[in-house]
Design a protein around this motif. Structure first.
Motif, PDB file in Angstrom:
ATOM      1  N   HIS A 151      49.859  46.237  10.368  1.00 33.00           N
ATOM      2  CA  HIS A 151      50.506  44.946  10.624  1.00 33.00           C
ATOM      3  C   HIS A 151      50.225  43.906   9.550  1.00 33.00           C
ATOM      4  N   ALA A 201      58.032  45.496  16.252  1.00 29.36           N
ATOM      5  CA  ALA A 201      56.837  44.935  16.889  1.00 29.36           C
ATOM      6  C   ALA A 201      56.119  43.977  15.951  1.00 29.36           C
ATOM      7  N   GLU A 203      57.471  42.329  13.423  1.00 27.58           N
ATOM      8  CA  GLU A 203      58.300  41.136  13.251  1.00 27.58           C
ATOM      9  C   GLU A 203      58.193  40.222  14.468  1.00 27.58           C
ATOM     10  N   ALA A 204      58.070  40.797  15.665  1.00 26.54           N
ATOM     11  CA  ALA A 204      57.856  39.979  16.863  1.00 26.54           C
ATOM     12  C   ALA A 204      56.530  39.232  16.765  1.00 26.54           C
ATOM     13  N   MET A 205      55.511  39.887  16.190  1.00 24.73           N
ATOM     14  CA  MET A 205      54.225  39.230  16.001  1.00 24.73           C
ATOM     15  C   MET A 205      54.342  38.083  15.003  1.00 24.73           C
ATOM     16  N   ARG A 210      55.909  36.797  22.618  1.00 27.48           N
ATOM     17  CA  ARG A 210      55.251  37.778  23.468  1.00 27.48           C
ATOM     18  C   ARG A 210      55.277  37.341  24.912  1.00 27.48           C
ATOM     19  N   GLY A 218      55.484  44.979  20.776  1.00 27.99           N
ATOM     20  CA  GLY A 218      55.243  43.693  20.125  1.00 27.99           C
ATOM     21  C   GLY A 218      54.267  42.830  20.911  1.00 27.99           C
TER      22      GLY A 218
END
Length: 277
Positions: A151, A201, A203-205, A210, A218
């Motif tokens: 990540h 996931a 990119e969601a972070m 969330r 994610g």
């Protein structure tokens, strides 16, 4: 070239796929591709892993961690370790070697210290993500661990470039997010062949999106990132949860709570983290 121009230039190169990796990264990428070949069997995988000492050591260490060694019987050779952890975990471990190799040519002491701290953070996030996935969000644990390992790969790449551009990683967090973490991170992830669900996931972070309790990969990754006792040494994303504030995160999970699950899993998380380090 000033800092912002340097950021934009490196980001543009990453978007075009013009990434320059150390020679050992290219070699490990080829090894990873060989391990992903459907024709690759356990004996062949063991021979490939033995050719990369760091990967061999990490595979045996993971195989003997609490998560993979429920019986308490340690393995002492690569072949047995490969059979125990399986090919998916082996792929994640190959990725961990690649991530570390990205910063292998850093000689500046301050940048080296940041790279080492970034790996400690990544190892903690990977271990936490594996446990949270298995016990809380019920997404695939091996994928969650892999997502934790990679990540911050864009950060490692930027650290590898910072020697040539003094001050590259200093300054405005928004600039770093726009031109550094996201653009460069996406480019490096694509070069490493990271699967689309893991890309999504991460990119969601980056976006800070969330749900609690976590439901998706994610969510799992972001919660693991927030719970990590070692914060990223790179610029903190706006609105990120501090390590101190993360200690207060809790919610119901079945008949228990997140806090209780993490307390019960502390030894497992420590064992996994140590194996990755």
């Amino acid at each position: 070239m000033d800092r912002l121009d340097a950021l934009k230039s490196i980001a543009a190169q990453a978007i075009r796929g013009e990434l320059s990796f150390p020679t050992n990264v290219d070699a490990t990428l080829r090894l990873q591709q060989a391990l992903n070949d459907p024709e690759c069997h356990a004996d062949m995988a063991a021979r490939l892993v033995q050719a990369e000492p760091l990967l061999a050591a990490r595979t045996v260490a993971i195989a003997n961690s609490v998560t993979y060694n429920r019986s308490g019987n340690d393995v002492t050779n690569v072949r047995a370790a490969v059979q125990r952890v399986g090919f998916r975990t082996l792929g994640a471990l190959a990725a961990s070697v690649i991530v570390r190799q990205l910063s292998s040519e850093i000689t500046d002491p301050a940048l080296r210290a940041r790279a080492d701290a970034l790996w400690r953070h990544s190892a903690h996030v990977a271990a936490l993500a594996q446990v949270i996935a298995r016990r809380v969000s019920f997404v695939d644990p091996e994928t969650a661990m892999f997502a934790g390992i990679v990540h911050e790969v864009g950060g490692f790449y930027m650290l590898s470039k910072a020697q040539a551009y003094p001050g590259l990683l200093d300054g405005d967090a928004e600039e770093w997010l726009e031109h550094g973490e996201v653009a460069v991170g996406r480019g490096v992830l694509l070069r490493l062949g990271v699967p689309a669900p893991v890309m999504g996931a991460i990119e969601a972070m980056w976006n800070g999106m969330r749900a609690l309790p976590p439901e998706t990969l994610g969510d799992t990754l972001l919660l693991a990132n927030d719970l990590s006792p070692v914060a990223s040494p790179l610029l903190e994303r706006p609105g990120a949860t501090t390590v101190q504030a993360a200690a207060t995160i809790d919610f119901a999970v079945g008949d228990g709570t997140l806090a209780r699950i993490m307390e019960e899993s502390a030894h497992e998380v420590q064992s996994l983290t140590s194996a990755l380090l």
